[in-house]
Design an enzyme around this catalytic site. Structure first.
Site, PDB file in Angstrom:
ATOM      1  CG  HIS A 417      17.068  29.963 -33.268  1.00  0.00           C
ATOM      2  ND1 HIS A 417      17.985  29.221 -32.375  1.00  0.00           N
ATOM      3  CD2 HIS A 417      17.057  29.039 -34.364  1.00  0.00           C
ATOM      4  CE1 HIS A 417      18.470  28.102 -33.006  1.00  0.00           C
ATOM      5  NE2 HIS A 417      17.944  28.103 -34.367  1.00  0.00           N
ATOM      6  NE  ARG A 507      -6.149  29.336  -2.306  1.00  0.00           N
ATOM      7  CZ  ARG A 507      -6.199  28.204  -2.714  1.00  0.00           C
ATOM      8  NH1 ARG A 507      -5.547  27.887  -3.988  1.00  0.00           N
ATOM      9  NH2 ARG A 507      -6.111  27.253  -2.005  1.00  0.00           N
ATOM     10  N   GLY A 698     -14.936  25.907   3.152  1.00  0.00           N
ATOM     11  CA  GLY A 698     -13.514  26.281   3.272  1.00  0.00           C
ATOM     12  C   GLY A 698     -13.172  25.513   4.732  1.00  0.00           C
ATOM     13  CB  SER A 699     -12.383  21.860   5.551  1.00  0.00           C
ATOM     14  OG  SER A 699     -11.067  22.129   4.677  1.00  0.00           O
ATOM     15  CG  ASN A 700      -7.470  24.867   5.548  1.00  0.00           C
ATOM     16  OD1 ASN A 700      -7.249  23.819   5.860  1.00  0.00           O
ATOM     17  ND2 ASN A 700      -6.841  25.258   4.552  1.00  0.00           N
ATOM     18  CG  ASP A 701     -10.648  30.637   7.396  1.00  0.00           C
ATOM     19  OD1 ASP A 701      -9.575  30.339   8.103  1.00  0.00           O
ATOM     20  OD2 ASP A 701     -10.980  31.723   6.683  1.00  0.00           O
ATOM     21  CB  CYS A 748     -12.231  24.809  -2.197  1.00  0.00           C
ATOM     22  SG  CYS A 748     -12.863  26.093  -0.998  1.00  0.00           S
TER      23      CYS A 748
END
Length: 797
Positions: A417, A507, A698-701, A748
């Site tokens: 409810h 992920r 994966g542009s960060n790594d 990504c």
């Protein structure tokens, strides 16, 4: 047709055009009996008294004049509501049913007898102004269950007639502008489904929190369904992906959540009901088998198709015959009324201390001061704009709920409810917290957040909230696909309205870390574990699973399936697990299976784990989950992605290991991508393209390893820049190689969200897709559209 003939009708003789004759509830039951039997939908048979019978009863007892006189005295602030309602109900109960009506009911009831024994029936009230698409509140009228014998039946009919004038029903009509004496009541009498011996519950043909139209939500508990509707128990919850229901083969259950189900409602002496404790074995079992879940979902889809709108449906299982039945269906009145071309988003600009957590109802954020109440009679203590905190609610609480900024309850599920009414009132609510009434202090300022997925959180303090309204009809079209990065299945349906091209990064480790919580090898080698506390926690997590590894496979499969369902049929790219060893070790039982590494970022992670003897059994569970999601559940739009794959030779080992687990690239349309995050991936891109269907940057790594900069270092953060020429040259080279091999390319990383010029660079280089966080999707879509216009203008010049 004479008045006598219209006093009682068989349910099979009425349909949805007869709301004015038998009320919304009975008209819907008759419609399903007559029209949906061919689709397999089963509804208990029975009969109904008509609106004409109700009016004949009022005339025979001269009640119309008394009711009108009493209601004319109702105060504007309803201060004398209880007194007036009680007087009207007493007058109705003192009345005599007309002889003609008694005769008709007696005859119809006798026809329901079996083997000379009177039928046990459910007696349901059905008003001519309820269950309308634009106005519906939960539980306004009364239902009487397991009624047996003529005397008990006639008493239940009179009580049903009187329930048209409960305090809450009077207020409901006042608020919705219905003339009390123009509303009539029909009483439905249905053969009783013995769900007290089995289970029952509620289902919706639309996601109740986000309005996602592709999901059917089913809640269920042992015993009578009132425990689910009233929020007395935390029910089992199932979600079924509607578009796959008409396909042979798949079992498209994308979520199965075991509820607490601590109590169940059963019949007591004299037709009454009582609550009893549920034993441990029943609590650890789902109330429905998978084939029953799918059967109910197919019935729900058929009902929705027939009515042409989302529906709110009650179901019951007979414990004596194991048959399933639909016992009620009415229009869903919240999500189906929302504008689909608009999206309101919420974001907390700050965080406070977490005070309580439970099921999130709605998709908003509310703030206010806590007011704890034990009963609806304490309405005078409640302040406008406060946060209502209580054990559970019923229809008597609605006047209080209307004044609240948000609602928090100890008990209840998504179809309780409190949940239903909160949605109708547009209030954020968190139900089933377990102990909010103990943990939240009166008069404390709190923020109730329901915009973070399935789980809602109560934070300390009135936090700063950013609210954004977006007109989705003005989002530009682009040639470059713009996708989203997602992590939590709990929030899978939150962004379904966004015109995305799919998911560029899902992920897996977020599902494992947050939803599963257990290290896969701790489940494989459970008996060998020496950590007693870890074994205890794993035993609790895997309650209901005979095979502990099945817990991992099942939850992971349904987690990725929910993500895939939200964006079907667009591709959803699932990155296989990419924990570092120190992160794996933090999972329950994980410390026993992980080495201590000096530099986990460059250590045993990604592809190197999958074929290694020390993790091979864990990767097998990941593969089994992907197979189940694609082949058994049916979400074939799932694409696998391999992270941190250092060499082509390592790629071969991974693909061979996958094939040993039944996942063969190209078979049944399976595509496999690889993350481009190591300079070797760029240098040897032509060789990686021979082994994979797509590249995801994966542009960060890639930035970290190209520039030799720890991306988490505060001292070096000035050197970390994805726009550095060394990085952009590598990306441009990769995209050129990929075009030659016709390999799909995407990115990504965070850079396109933060830097418009980076998005323009990617478009100019011909990247196929850009994947960003959902909250930055619209902004990036605008950047991409502008970049494409600039490129066209330059080409034209």
């Amino acid at each position: 047709m004479t008045d006598r003939e219209t006093l009682v009708v068989r349910l099979s003789e009425v349909g949805r055009a007869d709301v004015g004759r038998v009320g919304g509830k009975n008209a819907s039951l008759g419609e399903m009996i007559a029209r949906l039997g061919g689709a397999g939908v089963r509804v208990p048979d029975g009969f109904a008294t008509t609106a004409a019978a109700y009016r004949a009863f009022l005339r025979a007892n001269d009640l119309e004049r008394e009711i009108r006189a009493r209601l004319s005295d109702l105060a504007d602030d309803h201060a004398n509501l209880a007194e007036i309602g009680e007087a009207i109900r007493a007058a109705v109960l003192a009345g005599e049913l007309p002889a003609a009506l008694v005769e008709e009911v007696r005859r119809a009831y006798a026809e329901m007898a079996r083997d000379g024994e009177p039928a046990a029936v459910a007696v349901r009230s059905s008003a001519t102004a309820e269950d309308l698409p634009q106005a519906s509140f939960a539980g306004q009228l009364e239902t009487y269950l397991n009624v047996t014998g003529e005397e008990a039946l006639f008493e239940a009919i009179k009580r049903s007639l009187a329930s048209l004038f409960t305090d809450r029903a009077i207020v409901y009509r006042e608020n919705n502008g219905f003339d009390h004496l123009k509303v009539a009541l029909s009483v439905g009498v249905q053969r009783m489904v013995r769900s007290d011996r089995a289970s029952s519950g509620v289902m919706f043909t639309i996601d109740t929190e986000t309005g996602f139209p592709g999901a059917i939500l089913i809640n269920g508990a042992w015993g009578l369904g009132e425990t689910v509707v009233q929020g007395i128990v935390e029910p089992d919850e199932f979600q079924v992906f509607k578009p796959l229901l008409d396909r042979p083969g798949p079992t498209p259950i994308v979520k199965k959540e075991l509820g607490g189900k601590r109590r169940r409602m059963v019949y007591a002496e004299g037709g009454a009901t009582e609550l009893v404790d549920t034993d441990d074995d029943a609590r650890a079992r789902f109330v429905l088998a998978d084939d029953e879940v799918v059967r109910l979902a197919r019935w729900a889809a058929a009902i929705e198709d027939h009515y042409g709108q989302p529906m709110d449906i009650e179901w019951a299982k007979d414990g004596l015959t194991d048959e399933l039945f639909i016992v009620q269906a009415r229009p869903e009145t919240v999500q189906s009324q929302r504008r689909t071309g608009a999206l309101r988003t919420y974001r907390l600009r700050e965080r406070g201390e977490e005070l309580a957590r439970g099921l999130a109802i709605g998709d908003a954020i509310g703030t206010g001061r806590v007011v704890k109440l034990e009963s609806a009679a304490e309405i005078d203590r409640f302040e406008e704009g406060a946060v209502l905190v209580t054990g559970m609610t019923d229809p008597d609480w609605v006047p209080i709920m209307k004044k609240a900024a948000a609602i928090v309850t100890d008990h209840g599920g998504r179809t309780s409810h409190a949940a239903i009414v909160s949605r109708e009132l547009g209030l954020p609510a968190i139900v089933g917290t377990g102990d909010a009434t103990r943990r939240l202090e009166n008069d404390r300022a709190v923020t109730v957040s329901c915009f973070e997925g399935d789980e809602g959180v109560v934070y300390a303090g009135e936090l700063d909230v950013e609210v954004t309204d977006v007109d989705l009809e003005r989002v530009p079209a682009t040639r470059t696909k713009v996708m989203v990065n997602v992590a939590q299945p709990a929030a899978a349906f939150s962004w379904w309205r966004l015109p995305t091209d799919g998911v560029g990064l899902a992920r897996m480790e977020f599902i494992v870390g947050n939803d599963i919580q257990a290290h896969p090898l701790a489940l494989v080698h459970y008996e060998r574990l020496e950590d007693a506390e870890a074994k205890r926690r794993l035993a609790e997590l895997t309650r209901g699973y005979d095979d502990k590894t099945e817990y991992f496979v099942d939850r992971l499969a349904r987690g990725v399936a929910r993500l895939a369902a939200a964006y079907w049929p667009n591709p959803v790219i699932v990155r296989m697990s990419d924990f570092k060893t120190n992160e794996y070790a933090k999972l329950i039982g994980g410390a026993a299976f992980e080495p201590a590494e000096e530099n986990p970022m460059l250590g045993w992670r990604g592809a190197s784990r999958y074929y290694h003897a020390d993790y091979r059994a864990g990767f097998a569970l990941e593969c089994a989950a992907i197979r189940r999601a694609r082949e058994e559940i049916g979400l074939s739009n799932l694409v696998m992605m391999i992270p941190f794959c250092r060499t082509p030779e390592e790629a071969d080992l991974v693909l061979q290991t996958m094939a040993e687990e039944g996942l063969v690239r190209g078979k049944a349309g399976l595509e496999v991508y690889v993350m481009i995050e190591i300079p070797a991936n760029v240098i040897l891109a032509d060789r990686f393209a021979e082994r994979f269907d797509g590249f995801s940057i994966g542009s960060n790594d890639l930035t970290q390893l190209t520039l030799g900069v720890d991306r988490d270092s505060d001292r070096l953060k000035g050197l970390f820049d994805e726009r550095h020429e060394a990085v952009t040259r590598s990306i441009a080279e990769l995209l050129t190689t990929a075009r030659r091999s016709a390999t799909h390319t995407g990115i990504c990383g965070q850079a396109p969200s933060d830097h418009p010029e980076f998005a323009r660079f990617l478009v100019a280089c011909g990247i196929d897709s850009i994947s960003v966080t959902p909250d930055s999707f619209l902004r990036v879509k605008e950047h991409v559209a502008a970049a494409e216009r600039e490129a066209e203008a330059a080409a034209g010049a």
